[in-house]
Design a protein around this motif. Structure first.
Motif, PDB file in Angstrom:
ATOM      1  N   GLN B  47       0.845  -1.197   0.000  1.00 21.59           N
ATOM      2  CA  GLN B  47       0.000   0.000   0.000  1.00 21.59           C
ATOM      3  C   GLN B  47       0.880   1.247   0.000  1.00 21.59           C
ATOM      4  OE1 GLN B  47      -3.366   0.112   2.568  1.00 21.59           O
ATOM      5  NE2 GLN B  47      -4.216  -1.791   1.747  1.00 21.59           N
ATOM      6  N   VAL B  50       2.229   1.881  -3.544  1.00 22.42           N
ATOM      7  CA  VAL B  50       1.156   2.335  -4.434  1.00 22.42           C
ATOM      8  C   VAL B  50       0.758   3.775  -4.092  1.00 22.42           C
ATOM      9  CG1 VAL B  50      -1.238   1.963  -5.136  1.00 22.42           C
ATOM     10  CG2 VAL B  50       0.293  -0.007  -4.812  1.00 22.42           C
ATOM     11  N   ARG B  51       0.618   4.036  -2.811  1.00 23.89           N
ATOM     12  CA  ARG B  51       0.204   5.384  -2.401  1.00 23.89           C
ATOM     13  C   ARG B  51       1.245   6.415  -2.833  1.00 23.89           C
ATOM     14  NH1 ARG B  51      -0.206   4.561   2.952  1.00 23.89           N
ATOM     15  NH2 ARG B  51       1.903   5.366   3.274  1.00 23.89           N
ATOM     16  N   ALA B  54       1.062   6.929  -6.605  1.00 27.66           N
ATOM     17  CA  ALA B  54      -0.079   7.735  -7.048  1.00 27.66           C
ATOM     18  C   ALA B  54       0.216   9.219  -6.847  1.00 27.66           C
ATOM     19  CB  ALA B  54      -1.338   7.324  -6.293  1.00 27.66           C
ATOM     20  N   VAL B  57       1.430  11.605  -9.743  1.00 29.46           N
ATOM     21  CA  VAL B  57       0.566  12.183 -10.778  1.00 29.46           C
ATOM     22  C   VAL B  57       0.450  13.680 -10.529  1.00 29.46           C
ATOM     23  CG1 VAL B  57      -1.726  12.172 -11.820  1.00 29.46           C
ATOM     24  CG2 VAL B  57      -0.714  10.015 -11.022  1.00 29.46           C
ATOM     25  N   ARG B  59       0.346  16.153 -13.393  1.00 29.41           N
ATOM     26  CA  ARG B  59      -0.396  16.845 -14.457  1.00 29.41           C
ATOM     27  C   ARG B  59      -1.690  16.129 -14.822  1.00 29.41           C
ATOM     28  NH1 ARG B  59       4.046  15.774 -18.366  1.00 29.41           N
ATOM     29  NH2 ARG B  59       2.428  16.130 -19.914  1.00 29.41           N
ATOM     30  N   GLY B  60      -1.723  14.828 -14.650  1.00 29.79           N
ATOM     31  CA  GLY B  60      -2.888  14.065 -15.100  1.00 29.79           C
ATOM     32  C   GLY B  60      -2.758  13.603 -16.542  1.00 29.79           C
ATOM     33  N   ALA B  61      -1.514  13.577 -17.037  1.00 30.01           N
ATOM     34  CA  ALA B  61      -1.286  13.127 -18.423  1.00 30.01           C
ATOM     35  C   ALA B  61      -1.198  11.599 -18.457  1.00 30.01           C
ATOM     36  CB  ALA B  61      -0.003  13.732 -18.972  1.00 30.01           C
ATOM     37  N   VAL B  62      -1.972  10.999 -19.362  1.00 27.98           N
ATOM     38  CA  VAL B  62      -2.056   9.535 -19.430  1.00 27.98           C
ATOM     39  C   VAL B  62      -1.349   9.041 -20.690  1.00 27.98           C
ATOM     40  CG1 VAL B  62      -3.614   7.567 -19.584  1.00 27.98           C
ATOM     41  CG2 VAL B  62      -4.256   9.561 -18.200  1.00 27.98           C
ATOM     42  N   PRO B  64      -0.776   5.577 -22.658  1.00 28.87           N
ATOM     43  CA  PRO B  64      -0.906   4.125 -22.839  1.00 28.87           C
ATOM     44  C   PRO B  64       0.382   3.602 -23.487  1.00 28.87           C
ATOM     45  CG  PRO B  64      -2.750   5.325 -23.828  1.00 28.87           C
ATOM     46  CD  PRO B  64      -1.685   6.323 -23.542  1.00 28.87           C
ATOM     47  N   ALA B 160       0.367  -2.184  -9.940  1.00 28.29           N
ATOM     48  CA  ALA B 160       0.305  -0.722  -9.851  1.00 28.29           C
ATOM     49  C   ALA B 160       1.480  -0.257  -9.027  1.00 28.29           C
ATOM     50  CB  ALA B 160      -1.011  -0.289  -9.191  1.00 28.29           C
ATOM     51  N   PHE B 300       3.132   7.274 -12.212  1.00 29.90           N
ATOM     52  CA  PHE B 300       2.294   6.203 -11.695  1.00 29.90           C
ATOM     53  C   PHE B 300       2.024   5.247 -12.854  1.00 29.90           C
ATOM     54  CE2 PHE B 300      -2.072   4.819 -10.050  1.00 29.90           C
ATOM     55  CZ  PHE B 300      -1.527   3.952  -9.107  1.00 29.90           C
ATOM     56  N   THR B 302      -0.067   1.653 -14.052  1.00 20.74           N
ATOM     57  CA  THR B 302      -0.944   0.496 -13.822  1.00 20.74           C
ATOM     58  C   THR B 302      -0.829  -0.411 -15.042  1.00 20.74           C
ATOM     59  OG1 THR B 302      -2.915   1.554 -14.777  1.00 20.74           O
ATOM     60  CG2 THR B 302      -2.600   1.770 -12.401  1.00 20.74           C
ATOM     61  N   LEU B 319      -0.766   1.789 -18.439  1.00 19.29           N
ATOM     62  CA  LEU B 319      -0.949   3.242 -18.440  1.00 19.29           C
ATOM     63  C   LEU B 319       0.125   3.876 -17.557  1.00 19.29           C
ATOM     64  CD1 LEU B 319      -4.826   3.737 -17.941  1.00 19.29           C
ATOM     65  CD2 LEU B 319      -3.545   3.602 -20.098  1.00 19.29           C
ATOM     66  N   ILE B 321       1.003   7.396 -15.935  1.00 14.82           N
ATOM     67  CA  ILE B 321       0.265   8.632 -15.642  1.00 14.82           C
ATOM     68  C   ILE B 321       1.190   9.588 -14.911  1.00 14.82           C
ATOM     69  CG2 ILE B 321      -1.869   9.583 -14.673  1.00 14.82           C
ATOM     70  CD1 ILE B 321      -2.993   6.744 -14.622  1.00 14.82           C
TER      71      ILE B 321
END
Lengths: 322, 322, 322, 322
Positions: B47, B50-51, B54, B57, B59-62, B64, B160, B300, B302, B319, B321
């Protein structure tokens, strides 16, 4: 406080082709993002929604939401939808190289219907009166090419964001029965009871509890009478600009359908007109138990499809991360 | 500053069965997490990891990281590894219901080798001298059941965490050529140049640039001479307790292999002994361009497998991110 | 006596849409056996033709005319036509029952394009200007149902009769080259030289020798330039009321096609209009050698399709029995 | 005259591992045709047997003996044995060439278990105590290669000869019930009543009538209790040097098996030791009706397998020609 909504059987409401078409027109997003748009509600996924959603990861707990893909799955075979056929191309029982059998590999393959288990429907999965999302006609999906437009692969880089669980089964205190139809009011009341709000760019997961009952003894889970979303839930989902809605049932909708003269009326409204993605057979039980325990019903969600060119649906392994 | 490491051809180093086995013993984690453990290095995913991941992240750019799954993919068909065969089970050209053709669906299916494109190798993918990770023997993978142990499905809820890109191609200023072999020093220098560190629970992505060259004109990309990781990279990866390593090549390793008498020596060390997962044919170009632009090489990640029971590998849509 | 026909290159002749359509009209059998007929030229198979053909078995020598169905076959994968993917569902390496491993089974499966090797084309395989044999429109073949009409399964109980080999390759003393086009006169002269006549209810097998050259090193055998039948052979085949014609090439016709504006013109005339079945990639070499040795070019032939409901073609194992 | 054999229920007889092994030894043909032989009883097929059999064609009536291969077939999916999945690769709904849609094709493919319907078992289908026919061990069938020895493709040029129908169902005046076990005496009496003899090189078809009852409502036809051949029928079949025996049931044997400690005891004796081929799920009803009508129970039979390299069984379309 127990409300009336929680006590009574969730009754289906009578719809007609006219009422379904009225909702389809009301919530249509055709043209909203241009005449060539194929993303639909995935346009609501932005760097902002993703960044905010990633911020929901507080513990680092990961909940996969996929059923096992196996021969004993829920499919009955109708229309070619068989359960996954996993086959070994190579096992270590055989020597592979001229090395006395020192190094050996195993390899495998699968034949599977892409809609056989936990999955996404693409926007081209359904056509109403000759057209799919944004006015694409039948030629947009061919036998050779698959989907030329509105393929589920469009979702690939947008399949991340805030997930919200609406645990209607837990809200009403039982697993819903086949035929029960969740209405807009139930979603509103459930969200309120859970202390969560649904908004732009969200992926909404609705738990009925049917999978809890049927897991491993599927019977007519695929295509038979089922609890699910009623047509009025479009009034909840569409104005909130959600990206997608998924349930723990075969086809998200209450079965029998609420409109006798329109098959899958909510699919028509959501997929074909609003461009909202539909997730089916998601396994929400472990996530739901955790949400009930900590009272947090929002989380970061990733659920990218396989990148099969032309695919009209995809098996997925969604991850909810809290 | 340009270093010698960046200027010269990356030469393979001579290894033997003895030197490979020495590394395998050194980095073996058999028994470390119990005699029945099937997770291997996925035990490093917690955990906390993973935390923390996370939190990367910003900018929120994804991004694939999957190739398209299609008939024109990199497979040549050897050993049953064909490119994905996507077939339509239903197209909207046909009426489906007794409704005058009002509502129509499209459905599809696929026959695919699970190792045909962007993928994970399971810990049971390779056996050395009769055993896979944690001492499992040949009976752990059968033709009927597939993997009884060490299936890639074990990774599902651990897929993840923090991803780190080591863009060796960009570091040396060119796309690596077939036969070039990335050594431990290259990974160290590349990480240093990029200002990033690799640590416990990380997923390490190494870009050679080969996919940049071969995309769409695959030739012998699958199984032919390739740039890739040399055996010494085990000295970089294993002590850092990484979960997985993935590259933009067919089989992560430099080909021809560095050990004439051991096929796939790095697979042996990483998969069979260290329990480190291997990702192959990851499409890192867009991510790499972004990392080069903003100087941020961590993100990040996954990358859950499909949940095919008994599978020894899985196509994935990772992905990244940022 | 060596004739001019045997010495010169077999030149293609110029055809146009008009000349092809003229032949299609001339040899059309639409309506000949009723508006609902789906058998086409298989109507020529009667108990008399079968009984007579069985009487041709003089020695009891059996010649299978099928290529091996395997991954190294002639397919290149275009349009989903991959070589057969044979997979084991069970091997004896694994115990199956609770009997100490005493009794064990092996089982297998295949994913295969039905037109991948030695095969029959169904009458629904080709549509010209919107119609297949006997005026069936596009709705006669759907993605879900396959062929509703004109399926190859119609041939099942008619797939027996007199076979006649016309060994044009041997007649001209060499294996024909890509682009060479066998004309009506060649078939007539070859039959005369062989001392055999073609008549009602016959299955005509024409050997070009291309398979002799290409076997095992297929290259562009599938779809590339090829020797084969010219359009004028319709003038030989149709008036004689043959049931079927098969060759040792990918697509029976000379390639490039003789009509620049009609793809596969002989398919159009034979399959869509005359209702004559087409066999492709038949392996005629052993049979041809035997016929050359004993001078007997007629035999009993059985070549039933698989009974796959709705199939538009079928892999077959024809047996020529002399 | 109605005999006792016709009136009573056909009771199974008690067998043991010892009695089964005694018969296996007695009728073993291992080594009879050399240490490398893979043909087994197909060695009995000679030009003489084929020529004689072709002479049985008196009317020219053709009886296909295959069930439809379709999704609604008898399989239940256990062990990967699904019903055939027929898929369209191309339908005429789509334009294919740059010709205004003038010429269009349809193409298809199938995923099928090779033992899913009317079929042959290869001699490598069963192993007893580590060995298949002629002493082949487990290494003779591998996951990658399939059968290296004893493949059903060995039968290809021997799959023709004299067929004899023993219509036991008609002989006893009813369709046999699950659990009823045909003994040697029944076959002898049935043959006598029908006025037919079984001899060297014959293909023996035994009709129980179970398929007559179950057609289209298969239930547990596959693998459930069934009428069929008892172990003692080996005493009828083996001394007569037949090539093969086929029935209208799932697995030729009476189920439950007569030997509690040996699974499929007759398979062991016939396939693994005597090298006699086994045909299952043959559709004998139309042929049987014809034989009852004209009193002729012998005919010419062709039943070649598909030529799938390494296959351990094959779907077939047998033709009985009278």
């Amino acid at each position: 406080m127990t409300t009336d909504l929680q006590q009574a059987r969730l009754e289906p409401r009578a719809h007609t082709r006219a009422s379904v078409e009225e909702l389809a027109r009301r919530y249509s997003t055709w043209g909203r993002w241009g005449a060539d748009d194929e993303l639909g509600a995935a346009n609501h996924v932005t760097q902002e929604t993703v960044r905010h959603a990633a911020g929901l990861v507080r513990r680092g707990a990961v909940f996969p939401l996929a059923l096992p893909l196996e021969g004993d799955g829920p499919q009955l075979g109708a229309g070619g939808r068989v359960n996954p056929q996993h086959v070994m191309l190579r096992t270590p029982a055989e020597e592979m190289f001229d090395d006395g059998g020192l190094v050996r590999f195993s390899d495998d393959a699968v034949y599977m219907a892409l809609q056989c288990s936990t999955q996404w429907d693409a926007l081209c999965h359904i056509f109403y009166d000759g057209q799919a999302y944004n006015g694409r006609d039948f030629s947009s999906v061919g036998a050779v090419t698959g989907a030329r437009h509105n393929s589920i692969t469009n979702l690939t880089d947008r399949a991340a964001g805030r997930g919200v669980l609406l645990d209607v089964g837990r809200f009403v205190g039982r697993e819903l029965e086949p035929g029960e139809s969740i209405q807009r009011e139930h979603l509103e009341a459930c969200a309120q009871a859970q202390g969560v709000q649904v908004g732009t760019g969200d992926f909404v997961l609705v738990r009925t509890g049917q999978m809890t009952q049927r897991r491993g003894a599927w019977g007519d889970f695929s295509g038979g009478p089922a609890p699910g979303l009623g047509v009025s839930t479009a009034d909840f989902l569409c104005p909130r600009d959600v990206v997608a809605v998924a349930t723990d049932t075969w086809g998200i909708e209450a079965l029998p359908y609420e409109a006798p003269d329109v098959v899958a009326p909510l699919h028509v409204i959501l997929l074909a007109y609003a461009g909202i993605y539909i997730g089916e057979m998601w396994d929400l039980d472990a996530l739901a138990a955790d949400c009930a325990a900590d009272g947090v019903y929002e989380f970061f969600l990733t659920a990218p499809p396989l990148t099969i060119t032309g695919s009209v649906g995809s098996p997925i392994t969604p991850l909810a991360i809290k």
